[in-house]
Design a protein around this motif. Sequence first.
Motif, PDB file in Angstrom:
ATOM      1  N   MET A   1       0.840  -1.192   0.000  1.00 58.82           N
ATOM      2  CA  MET A   1       0.000   0.000   0.000  1.00 58.82           C
ATOM      3  C   MET A   1       0.877   1.244   0.000  1.00 58.82           C
ATOM      4  O   MET A   1       1.873   1.302   0.711  1.00 58.82           O
ATOM      5  N   LYS A   2       0.503   2.216  -0.818  1.00 56.94           N
ATOM      6  CA  LYS A   2       1.225   3.475  -0.857  1.00 56.94           C
ATOM      7  C   LYS A   2       0.216   4.588  -1.122  1.00 56.94           C
ATOM      8  O   LYS A   2      -0.449   4.610  -2.159  1.00 56.94           O
ATOM      9  N   LEU A   3       0.121   5.519  -0.166  1.00 54.99           N
ATOM     10  CA  LEU A   3      -0.866   6.597  -0.245  1.00 54.99           C
ATOM     11  C   LEU A   3      -0.199   7.942   0.002  1.00 54.99           C
ATOM     12  O   LEU A   3       0.795   8.026   0.726  1.00 54.99           O
ATOM     13  N   LYS A   4      -0.773   8.976  -0.604  1.00 52.38           N
ATOM     14  CA  LYS A   4      -0.298  10.340  -0.368  1.00 52.38           C
ATOM     15  C   LYS A   4      -1.484  11.218   0.009  1.00 52.38           C
ATOM     16  O   LYS A   4      -2.544  11.140  -0.604  1.00 52.38           O
ATOM     17  N   PHE A   5      -1.278  12.058   1.022  1.00 48.78           N
ATOM     18  CA  PHE A   5      -2.330  12.938   1.518  1.00 48.78           C
ATOM     19  C   PHE A   5      -1.794  14.359   1.685  1.00 48.78           C
ATOM     20  O   PHE A   5      -0.599  14.570   1.901  1.00 48.78           O
ATOM     21  N   LYS A   6      -2.719  15.306   1.673  1.00 54.69           N
ATOM     22  CA  LYS A   6      -2.432  16.606   2.258  1.00 54.69           C
ATOM     23  C   LYS A   6      -2.602  16.458   3.761  1.00 54.69           C
ATOM     24  O   LYS A   6      -3.550  15.814   4.234  1.00 54.69           O
ATOM     25  N   LYS A   7      -1.689  17.042   4.526  1.00 57.89           N
ATOM     26  CA  LYS A   7      -1.720  16.855   5.975  1.00 57.89           C
ATOM     27  C   LYS A   7      -3.062  17.276   6.570  1.00 57.89           C
ATOM     28  O   LYS A   7      -3.609  16.605   7.454  1.00 57.89           O
ATOM     29  N   GLU A   8      -3.632  18.365   6.077  1.00 60.31           N
ATOM     30  CA  GLU A   8      -4.903  18.856   6.599  1.00 60.31           C
ATOM     31  C   GLU A   8      -6.015  17.824   6.415  1.00 60.31           C
ATOM     32  O   GLU A   8      -6.822  17.588   7.327  1.00 60.31           O
ATOM     33  N   ASP A   9      -6.048  17.182   5.243  1.00 57.63           N
ATOM     34  CA  ASP A   9      -7.087  16.182   4.971  1.00 57.63           C
ATOM     35  C   ASP A   9      -6.916  14.948   5.850  1.00 57.63           C
ATOM     36  O   ASP A   9      -7.885  14.425   6.412  1.00 57.63           O
ATOM     37  N   LEU A  10      -5.676  14.462   5.964  1.00 57.24           N
ATOM     38  CA  LEU A  10      -5.428  13.267   6.771  1.00 57.24           C
ATOM     39  C   LEU A  10      -5.712  13.529   8.247  1.00 57.24           C
ATOM     40  O   LEU A  10      -6.347  12.713   8.922  1.00 57.24           O
ATOM     41  N   THR A  11      -5.250  14.683   8.743  1.00 57.54           N
ATOM     42  CA  THR A  11      -5.460  15.015  10.152  1.00 57.54           C
ATOM     43  C   THR A  11      -6.948  15.108  10.470  1.00 57.54           C
ATOM     44  O   THR A  11      -7.419  14.598  11.493  1.00 57.54           O
ATOM     45  N   LYS A  12      -7.694  15.732   9.578  1.00 58.43           N
ATOM     46  CA  LYS A  12      -9.133  15.866   9.804  1.00 58.43           C
ATOM     47  C   LYS A  12      -9.812  14.498   9.817  1.00 58.43           C
ATOM     48  O   LYS A  12     -10.688  14.227  10.648  1.00 58.43           O
ATOM     49  N   GLY A  13      -9.405  13.613   8.905  1.00 56.46           N
ATOM     50  CA  GLY A  13      -9.976  12.272   8.869  1.00 56.46           C
ATOM     51  C   GLY A  13      -9.668  11.483  10.130  1.00 56.46           C
ATOM     52  O   GLY A  13     -10.541  10.807  10.689  1.00 56.46           O
ATOM     53  N   LEU A  14      -8.425  11.557  10.601  1.00 54.00           N
ATOM     54  CA  LEU A  14      -8.041  10.844  11.816  1.00 54.00           C
ATOM     55  C   LEU A  14      -8.765  11.389  13.040  1.00 54.00           C
ATOM     56  O   LEU A  14      -9.178  10.634  13.923  1.00 54.00           O
ATOM     57  N   GLN A  15      -8.933  12.710  13.090  1.00 54.97           N
ATOM     58  CA  GLN A  15      -9.642  13.313  14.218  1.00 54.97           C
ATOM     59  C   GLN A  15     -11.110  12.889  14.252  1.00 54.97           C
ATOM     60  O   GLN A  15     -11.710  12.775  15.317  1.00 54.97           O
ATOM     61  N   THR A  16     -11.683  12.653  13.075  1.00 52.73           N
ATOM     62  CA  THR A  16     -13.078  12.232  13.008  1.00 52.73           C
ATOM     63  C   THR A  16     -13.293  10.901  13.714  1.00 52.73           C
ATOM     64  O   THR A  16     -14.303  10.706  14.401  1.00 52.73           O
ATOM     65  N   VAL A  17     -12.352   9.978  13.578  1.00 52.51           N
ATOM     66  CA  VAL A  17     -12.519   8.638  14.159  1.00 52.51           C
ATOM     67  C   VAL A  17     -11.784   8.481  15.488  1.00 52.51           C
ATOM     68  O   VAL A  17     -11.863   7.415  16.118  1.00 52.51           O
ATOM     69  N   GLN A  18     -11.080   9.514  15.918  1.00 50.37           N
ATOM     70  CA  GLN A  18     -10.167   9.387  17.054  1.00 50.37           C
ATOM     71  C   GLN A  18     -10.831   8.850  18.315  1.00 50.37           C
ATOM     72  O   GLN A  18     -10.318   7.929  18.956  1.00 50.37           O
ATOM     73  N   LYS A  19     -11.969   9.416  18.691  1.00 53.90           N
ATOM     74  CA  LYS A  19     -12.568   9.051  19.971  1.00 53.90           C
ATOM     75  C   LYS A  19     -13.002   7.595  19.987  1.00 53.90           C
ATOM     76  O   LYS A  19     -12.844   6.892  20.987  1.00 53.90           O
ATOM     77  N   VAL A  20     -13.552   7.123  18.871  1.00 50.28           N
ATOM     78  CA  VAL A  20     -13.967   5.723  18.794  1.00 50.28           C
ATOM     79  C   VAL A  20     -12.752   4.806  18.711  1.00 50.28           C
ATOM     80  O   VAL A  20     -12.709   3.742  19.324  1.00 50.28           O
ATOM     81  N   ALA A  21     -11.740   5.233  17.961  1.00 51.47           N
ATOM     82  CA  ALA A  21     -10.539   4.413  17.787  1.00 51.47           C
ATOM     83  C   ALA A  21      -9.792   4.215  19.099  1.00 51.47           C
ATOM     84  O   ALA A  21      -9.143   3.186  19.297  1.00 51.47           O
ATOM     85  N   GLN A  22      -9.878   5.176  19.997  1.00 53.09           N
ATOM     86  CA  GLN A  22      -9.143   5.098  21.245  1.00 53.09           C
ATOM     87  C   GLN A  22     -10.044   4.809  22.431  1.00 53.09           C
ATOM     88  O   GLN A  22      -9.711   5.092  23.575  1.00 53.09           O
ATOM     89  N   ASN A  23     -11.212   4.249  22.161  1.00 48.01           N
ATOM     90  CA  ASN A  23     -12.132   3.886  23.236  1.00 48.01           C
ATOM     91  C   ASN A  23     -11.539   2.748  24.056  1.00 48.01           C
ATOM     92  O   ASN A  23     -11.265   1.673  23.542  1.00 48.01           O
ATOM     93  N   LYS A  24     -11.352   2.996  25.343  1.00 50.16           N
ATOM     94  CA  LYS A  24     -10.752   1.981  26.215  1.00 50.16           C
ATOM     95  C   LYS A  24     -11.782   1.349  27.149  1.00 50.16           C
ATOM     96  O   LYS A  24     -11.476   0.933  28.249  1.00 50.16           O
ATOM     97  N   SER A  25     -13.016   1.269  26.683  1.00 49.80           N
ATOM     98  CA  SER A  25     -14.063   0.712  27.537  1.00 49.80           C
ATOM     99  C   SER A  25     -13.986  -0.813  27.624  1.00 49.80           C
ATOM    100  O   SER A  25     -14.704  -1.431  28.379  1.00 49.80           O
ATOM    101  N   ASN A  26     -13.140  -1.420  26.808  1.00 53.21           N
ATOM    102  CA  ASN A  26     -12.960  -2.869  26.914  1.00 53.21           C
ATOM    103  C   ASN A  26     -11.474  -3.184  26.784  1.00 53.21           C
ATOM    104  O   ASN A  26     -10.666  -2.324  26.466  1.00 53.21           O
ATOM    105  N   ASN A  27     -11.113  -4.407  27.013  1.00 55.16           N
ATOM    106  CA  ASN A  27      -9.699  -4.778  27.049  1.00 55.16           C
ATOM    107  C   ASN A  27      -9.220  -5.485  25.788  1.00 55.16           C
ATOM    108  O   ASN A  27      -8.113  -5.991  25.741  1.00 55.16           O
TER     109      ASN A  27
END
Length: 371
Positions: A1-27
């Motif tokens: 896999m090889k992808l290229k992004f504008k930093k603004e677009d990638l950062t915004k996408g990661l921030q959108t999923v951040q809270k769910v991605a880092q949910n520590k309600s289970n182990n």
Amino acid sequence: MKLKFKKEDLTKGLQTVQKVAQNKSNNISYENGLLIKALKDVIEIQANDYDMGIKVIVPGIIEEPGEVFISNPFLIELTRRLPSDEIEMKKQDADTKLTVLGGKSKFECLTMNPDDFNEVTLIDSGYSNFSTDSITLKNLIDNTSYACSTDDARPIFMGTLMEVNESTLTMVATDTHRLALKKVILEQSIEQPIKAIIPSRLLAEISRQMPTDMPQVVEITAIRNNIAFKFSNVYIKTRLIEGEFPNYRRVIPSEFSCKVMVERNEFTGSVERTSIIAKDSQYDVINFIFEDNQIKLTSQHPDYGTVEDYVACSMEGEQLNISFNGKFILDILKHCKSNEIILKSKANSPMLVQEKGEDSYIYVVTPMRTR
């Protein structure tokens, strides 16, 4: 896999999923990560836990398609701080690391098997669906869900009821001591009614994602024990709370002996001043006396003393002496927008609070017993 992004677009996408991605309600580690998937000319970033799944489409260039599953809480922060407006991600099929490049900086991130990720499946049709706009939906959520309970012993009250009948969309939340209700009229009627109880903490995340700079169409689909929201480049699916929401119409009072109209900012200031002592006591009790076109507010603390304050009002009906939780009254006032607030009640009964000229927005708060 090889992808290229504008930093603004990638950062915004990661921030959108951040809270769910880092949910520590289970182990389970594979529930605490994100999937980057670049197939069929579309780059998706997904996160999923037991309660909520979220998918966002991110602009970028796919030089080599592929997918990668990452469970790294530092990826978002490191990506945001890379010293370049262009970011490259690459990974060889046999490699266990994702390389992130930006300027002269390089970050290697350990990956996991993408087959272990529970993908967010897009459902185009459920038993019922409708659409509204992002600003309207955010207002509905923000002005009701704050009244939900935080007591997990009664899960049914930890959610907000979304009810759709024909062209009326209503959202209601209550913790049995207070209730917030707001309704709007949809542009189109629905054939199949919807009655869904959505966990308040999941609604808070949906509200956070709603675009507010310009209204965007939000498509909402009800799917058995889930409900899905689709807007712009984002798709969110959440679980529902099972059970029967109480008949909220029965607790909305209709008979009153006292009606008061008061200026919202003045009343808010008076309640805030009186709460200074009340909020340090066990139940934040404020006593309200409505008489002679004024409201007298008093509170006391056994160790620190008493507070007394007055605010002018326009009054109809009988004198009323009644006590309420000061925090609940302030929560209501902070969610009102009108300059004038209408209070209706009678002795030992819940108080109905409305904004002048706004019938679609209702608050109810129950009185407190005092010695």
